[in-house]
Motif scaffolding. Structure first.
Motif, PDB file in Angstrom:
ATOM      1  N   GLN A 187     -45.670  35.193  94.032  1.00 56.57           N
ATOM      2  CA  GLN A 187     -46.007  34.146  95.002  1.00 56.57           C
ATOM      3  C   GLN A 187     -46.940  34.683  96.078  1.00 56.57           C
ATOM      4  OE1 GLN A 187     -42.009  32.825  95.983  1.00 56.57           O
ATOM      5  NE2 GLN A 187     -42.165  31.086  94.581  1.00 56.57           N
ATOM      6  N   ALA A 188     -46.830  35.971  96.385  1.00 59.19           N
ATOM      7  CA  ALA A 188     -47.783  36.588  97.306  1.00 59.19           C
ATOM      8  C   ALA A 188     -49.195  36.530  96.716  1.00 59.19           C
ATOM      9  CB  ALA A 188     -47.381  38.024  97.610  1.00 59.19           C
ATOM     10  N   LEU A 189     -49.318  36.837  95.421  1.00 58.71           N
ATOM     11  CA  LEU A 189     -50.630  36.745  94.775  1.00 58.71           C
ATOM     12  C   LEU A 189     -51.168  35.315  94.800  1.00 58.71           C
ATOM     13  CD1 LEU A 189     -50.391  38.955  91.540  1.00 58.71           C
ATOM     14  CD2 LEU A 189     -51.431  39.535  93.737  1.00 58.71           C
ATOM     15  N   LEU A 190     -50.289  34.357  94.527  1.00 56.61           N
ATOM     16  CA  LEU A 190     -50.704  32.959  94.544  1.00 56.61           C
ATOM     17  C   LEU A 190     -51.194  32.533  95.919  1.00 56.61           C
ATOM     18  CD1 LEU A 190     -47.891  31.411  92.325  1.00 56.61           C
ATOM     19  CD2 LEU A 190     -50.346  31.337  91.825  1.00 56.61           C
ATOM     20  N   ALA A 191     -50.640  33.158  96.967  1.00 60.96           N
ATOM     21  CA  ALA A 191     -51.055  32.846  98.331  1.00 60.96           C
ATOM     22  C   ALA A 191     -52.306  33.603  98.749  1.00 60.96           C
ATOM     23  CB  ALA A 191     -49.913  33.158  99.300  1.00 60.96           C
ATOM     24  N   GLY A 192     -52.846  34.408  97.826  1.00 60.57           N
ATOM     25  CA  GLY A 192     -54.065  35.142  98.118  1.00 60.57           C
ATOM     26  C   GLY A 192     -53.852  36.496  98.749  1.00 60.57           C
ATOM     27  N   ASN A 193     -52.607  36.980  98.705  1.00 58.23           N
ATOM     28  CA  ASN A 193     -52.284  38.264  99.319  1.00 58.23           C
ATOM     29  C   ASN A 193     -51.989  39.316  98.251  1.00 58.23           C
ATOM     30  OD1 ASN A 193     -52.322  37.090 101.969  1.00 58.23           O
ATOM     31  ND2 ASN A 193     -50.298  36.231 101.514  1.00 58.23           N
ATOM     32  N   PRO A 194     -52.217  40.592  98.541  1.00 56.61           N
ATOM     33  CA  PRO A 194     -51.828  41.642  97.597  1.00 56.61           C
ATOM     34  C   PRO A 194     -50.325  41.863  97.662  1.00 56.61           C
ATOM     35  CG  PRO A 194     -52.733  42.632  99.573  1.00 56.61           C
ATOM     36  CD  PRO A 194     -52.917  41.144  99.727  1.00 56.61           C
ATOM     37  N   VAL A 195     -49.781  42.424  96.604  1.00 58.18           N
ATOM     38  CA  VAL A 195     -48.377  42.823  96.572  1.00 58.18           C
ATOM     39  C   VAL A 195     -48.272  44.206  97.199  1.00 58.18           C
ATOM     40  CG1 VAL A 195     -46.398  43.341  95.101  1.00 58.18           C
ATOM     41  CG2 VAL A 195     -47.951  41.452  94.508  1.00 58.18           C
ATOM     42  N   THR A 196     -47.369  44.355  98.148  1.00 58.39           N
ATOM     43  CA  THR A 196     -47.174  45.643  98.803  1.00 58.39           C
ATOM     44  C   THR A 196     -45.922  46.312  98.261  1.00 58.39           C
ATOM     45  OG1 THR A 196     -48.212  44.834 100.831  1.00 58.39           O
ATOM     46  CG2 THR A 196     -46.867  46.811 101.012  1.00 58.39           C
ATOM     47  N   THR A 197     -46.035  47.579  97.902  1.00 59.92           N
ATOM     48  CA  THR A 197     -44.887  48.327  97.413  1.00 59.92           C
ATOM     49  C   THR A 197     -44.936  49.751  97.958  1.00 59.92           C
ATOM     50  OG1 THR A 197     -43.611  48.897  95.435  1.00 59.92           O
ATOM     51  CG2 THR A 197     -46.012  49.105  95.292  1.00 59.92           C
ATOM     52  N   ARG A 198     -43.851  50.503  97.743  1.00 57.60           N
ATOM     53  CA  ARG A 198     -43.705  51.788  98.406  1.00 57.60           C
ATOM     54  C   ARG A 198     -44.211  52.979  97.584  1.00 57.60           C
ATOM     55  NH1 ARG A 198     -38.921  49.179  98.863  1.00 57.60           N
ATOM     56  NH2 ARG A 198     -37.813  50.572  97.453  1.00 57.60           N
ATOM     57  N   TRP A 199     -44.443  52.782  96.278  1.00 57.13           N
ATOM     58  CA  TRP A 199     -44.785  53.924  95.428  1.00 57.13           C
ATOM     59  C   TRP A 199     -45.469  53.414  94.167  1.00 57.13           C
ATOM     60  CZ3 TRP A 199     -44.537  58.650  97.348  1.00 57.13           C
ATOM     61  CH2 TRP A 199     -44.643  59.764  96.500  1.00 57.13           C
ATOM     62  N   ASP A 200     -46.141  54.297  93.486  1.00 59.58           N
ATOM     63  CA  ASP A 200     -46.748  53.964  92.199  1.00 59.58           C
ATOM     64  C   ASP A 200     -46.370  55.049  91.187  1.00 59.58           C
ATOM     65  OD1 ASP A 200     -48.224  53.006  90.115  1.00 59.58           O
ATOM     66  OD2 ASP A 200     -50.182  53.439  91.009  1.00 59.58           O
ATOM     67  N   PRO A 201     -45.472  54.706  90.230  1.00 61.35           N
ATOM     68  CA  PRO A 201     -44.860  53.397  90.017  1.00 61.35           C
ATOM     69  C   PRO A 201     -43.631  53.199  90.911  1.00 61.35           C
ATOM     70  CG  PRO A 201     -44.081  54.920  88.350  1.00 61.35           C
ATOM     71  CD  PRO A 201     -45.066  55.696  89.201  1.00 61.35           C
ATOM     72  N   CYS A 202     -43.243  51.945  91.109  1.00 66.22           N
ATOM     73  CA  CYS A 202     -42.021  51.626  91.854  1.00 66.22           C
ATOM     74  C   CYS A 202     -41.123  50.795  90.924  1.00 66.22           C
ATOM     75  CB  CYS A 202     -42.348  50.849  93.115  1.00 66.22           C
ATOM     76  SG  CYS A 202     -40.927  50.652  94.238  1.00 66.22           S
ATOM     77  N   PRO A 203     -40.204  51.459  90.200  1.00 68.89           N
ATOM     78  CA  PRO A 203     -39.439  50.765  89.159  1.00 68.89           C
ATOM     79  C   PRO A 203     -38.148  50.116  89.663  1.00 68.89           C
ATOM     80  CG  PRO A 203     -39.114  53.128  88.979  1.00 68.89           C
ATOM     81  CD  PRO A 203     -40.033  52.920  90.147  1.00 68.89           C
TER      82      PRO A 203
END
Length: 309
Positions: A187-203
């Motif tokens: 839904q963040a993407l649909l609102a035009g925003n990036p998804v924020t997460t703490r690590w790559d990868p974040c499982p």
């Protein structure tokens, strides 16, 4: 599925609780308590056949709440920022007061969280129920994991002191048409925003509403004195990056993910499903299928249009 019982559900308008309470109300007498600050959400709960009472677990008045429930599903929680005292009052003290009032139940399920585990340096580490507990340091809910650890301690005391069979279920990344981490990210993407997460990868270990409903009765049957403690999460470990990529493809979006590291915070939330599998058996909804179904419920025209393109 339970049938012909009298069940109390806390937080019945919530993302996890509402689908459960709605289904249980088809075959049982279900009561729901919450603050109910939103009249529309309370009406939705009542329209589902659930009897409601406005009760604030920070300062509960149980004078109008019966004691003759057969089962308790304590799913409500305070997920606050840095208000540690308020979180303790609701999540820990409120749990104790509620269990004391409902001490005659045949079984209670107290919802905890995989956020109670001490952060591990390996993001794919599957947290087992016997792993060390600690502050997960969620930046948006600093008091959450600490207060939920306290809640577990109170629930364990109540099981032994009052003889209440209890299952403490450490919830992973639940999701369905009403939300959850995978849905909120998309839904963040649909609102035009990036998804924020703490690590790559974040499982995570995502679990669909349908699996949670199917596993509810076995988890209640596993309730015991001392309390049973079990991870309640899916069988598959998957990164948020992969979840977002798959969901974005279904929606016809560009997957945009921003990694913002939080020093000391947990970089993974994979739950070891071994103990839960012994109680409930395997999940039935693979995460890709579950995500598609949830998005089809929420955005049928968008999914259909992209599939046809």
């Amino acid at each position: 599925m339970l049938e012909g019982r009298k069940i109390l559900v806390t937080g019945p308008a919530g993302q996890i609780a509402f689908p459960m309470a709605r289904e249980l109300a088809r075959r049982n007498e279900v009561w729901g308590i919450a603050r109910f600050g939103d009249a529309a959400s309370r009406q939705e709960v009542e329209d589902a056949g659930i009897r409601t009472l406005a009760i604030d677990l920070a300062r509960p008045d149980f004078s109008e709440l019966p004691r003759d429930f057969t089962h308790l599903l304590h799913l409500a929680a305070a997920i606050s920022g840095d208000d540690y005292d308020g979180a303790m009052r609701v999540n820990a003290e409120g749990t104790g007061l509620l269990l004391s009032h409902c001490r005659g139940v045949e079984a209670a399920l107290v919802m905890s969280t995989v956020s109670v585990y001490k952060p591990h340096p390996d993001p794919w580490h599957p947290f087992h129920e016997d792993d060390p507990l600690g502050d997960i340091m969620l930046p948006f809910a600093l008091s959450y994991s600490v207060s939920k650890i306290a809640q577990e301690g109170v629930a364990r005391f109540c099981a032994r002191e009052f003889g209440i069979p209890i299952t403490i279920a450490r919830m992973g990344a639940s999701y369905g048409p009403r939300g959850g981490l995978p849905i909120f990210a998309l839904q963040a993407l649909l609102a035009g925003n990036p998804v924020t997460t703490r690590w790559d990868p974040c499982p995570y270990s995502p679990i669909h509403d349908d699996d949670m409903l199917a596993q509810l009765t076995p988890l209640l049957e596993a309730a015991s004195v001392p309390a049973t403690i079990v991870n309640w999460a899916g069988d598959e470990a998957v990164s948020l990056q992969d979840i977002v990529a798959h969901g974005a493809d279904l929606l016809g979006l560009e997957p945009r993910i921003y990694v913002q590291e939080v020093p000391g915070a947990s970089i993974g939330s994979v739950a070891d499903p071994t103990r839960r599998l012994e109680v409930t058996g395997p999940c039935r909804v693979p995460w890709r299928d579950g995500l598609r179904r949830a998005l089809e419920d929420l955005y049928p025209d968008r999914i259909a249009a992209h599939a046809a393109s």
